[in-house]
Scaffold this motif. Structure first.
Motif, mmCIF file in Angstrom:
data_model
loop_
_atom_site.group_PDB
_atom_site.id
_atom_site.type_symbol
_atom_site.label_atom_id
_atom_site.label_comp_id
_atom_site.label_asym_id
_atom_site.label_seq_id
_atom_site.Cartn_x
_atom_site.Cartn_y
_atom_site.Cartn_z
ATOM 1 N N THR A 115 6.252 -33.297 8.139
ATOM 2 C CA THR A 115 5.797 -32.027 8.710
ATOM 3 C C THR A 115 5.442 -31.037 7.604
ATOM 4 N N ALA A 116 6.282 -30.958 6.581
ATOM 5 C CA ALA A 116 6.013 -30.051 5.463
ATOM 6 C C ALA A 116 4.699 -30.414 4.778
ATOM 7 N N THR A 117 4.443 -31.703 4.616
ATOM 8 C CA THR A 117 3.184 -32.151 4.009
ATOM 9 C C THR A 117 2.006 -31.729 4.871
ATOM 10 N N GLN A 118 2.134 -31.893 6.185
ATOM 11 C CA GLN A 118 1.036 -31.509 7.076
ATOM 12 C C GLN A 118 0.822 -30.002 7.104
ATOM 13 N N VAL A 119 1.888 -29.223 6.974
ATOM 14 C CA VAL A 119 1.730 -27.768 6.895
ATOM 15 C C VAL A 119 0.890 -27.424 5.675
ATOM 16 N N ASP A 120 1.209 -28.030 4.542
ATOM 17 C CA ASP A 120 0.440 -27.782 3.321
ATOM 18 C C ASP A 120 -1.005 -28.258 3.474
ATOM 19 N N GLN A 121 -1.199 -29.412 4.087
ATOM 20 C CA GLN A 121 -2.554 -29.937 4.281
ATOM 21 C C GLN A 121 -3.358 -29.035 5.219
ATOM 22 N N TYR A 122 -2.724 -28.565 6.288
ATOM 23 C CA TYR A 122 -3.430 -27.688 7.229
ATOM 24 C C TYR A 122 -3.759 -26.355 6.574
ATOM 25 N N ALA A 123 -2.835 -25.854 5.755
ATOM 26 C CA ALA A 123 -3.087 -24.595 5.038
ATOM 27 C C ALA A 123 -4.301 -24.753 4.123
ATOM 28 N N ALA A 124 -4.394 -25.877 3.419
ATOM 29 C CA ALA A 124 -5.555 -26.124 2.562
ATOM 30 C C ALA A 124 -6.827 -26.247 3.404
ATOM 31 N N PHE A 125 -6.720 -26.901 4.539
ATOM 32 C CA PHE A 125 -7.855 -27.106 5.442
ATOM 33 C C PHE A 125 -8.441 -25.781 5.931
ATOM 34 N N ILE A 126 -7.585 -24.815 6.266
ATOM 35 C CA ILE A 126 -8.084 -23.534 6.799
ATOM 36 C C ILE A 126 -8.085 -22.427 5.752
ATOM 37 N N HIS A 127 -7.782 -22.783 4.501
ATOM 38 C CA HIS A 127 -7.773 -21.804 3.398
ATOM 39 C C HIS A 127 -6.823 -20.651 3.687
ATOM 40 N N ALA A 128 -5.593 -21.001 4.004
ATOM 41 C CA ALA A 128 -4.559 -20.010 4.314
ATOM 42 C C ALA A 128 -3.270 -20.428 3.606
ATOM 43 N N SER A 129 -2.258 -19.603 3.737
ATOM 44 C CA SER A 129 -0.966 -19.944 3.144
ATOM 45 C C SER A 129 -0.153 -20.759 4.145
ATOM 46 N N ALA A 130 0.821 -21.496 3.631
ATOM 47 C CA ALA A 130 1.723 -22.258 4.499
ATOM 48 C C ALA A 130 2.488 -21.314 5.423
ATOM 49 N N ASP A 131 2.838 -20.128 4.910
ATOM 50 C CA ASP A 131 3.526 -19.133 5.742
ATOM 51 C C ASP A 131 2.680 -18.754 6.947
ATOM 52 N N ASP A 132 1.384 -18.534 6.716
ATOM 53 C CA ASP A 132 0.486 -18.164 7.815
ATOM 54 C C ASP A 132 0.373 -19.293 8.839
#
Length: 104
Positions: free
Chosen positions: A22-39
């Motif tokens: 899940t943590a990996t996917q949060v980071d991947q999704y953040a990169a995908f949408i150009h946002a922070s993991a917190d967001d």
């Protein structure tokens, strides 16, 4: 009338544990949408909360106000900026003044 409406929100720091995948996917999704993991985490949780009808019904009950908090929130002094740690010189290296180099 302004074109943008800015809403300031109070943010807190909290620790949560996530499954490694899940943590990996949060980071991947953040990169995908150009946002922070917190967001990503904040917006994903808000999305789930707003779409879950049973949860929305629960929020209307008196029991929702009696829930014991299990979230680990880090306490930060109010209206106080976090202090920046003093930079320590690297061992064996002395700080020097800047030097200008001129072409000959």
């Amino acid at each position: 009338m302004p074109l943008l409406e800015i809403t300031q929100t109070r943010q807190i720091s909290a620790s949560v544990r996530l499954d490694g995948a899940t943590a990996t996917q949060v980071d991947q999704y953040a990169a995908f949408i150009h946002a922070s993991a917190d967001d990503v985490v904040d917006k994903a949780l808000n999305y789930v909360f707003s779409k879950d009808r049973d949860f929305q019904d629960f929020l209307k009950t008196p029991q929702s106000n009696k829930v014991t908090s299990t979230l680990r929130i880090r306490k930060v002094p109010v209206n106080e900026a976090p202090e920046q740690p003093a930079k320590k010189p690297i061992a064996g290296v002395k700080p020097t003044e800047s030097v200008q180099v001129s072409k000959a």
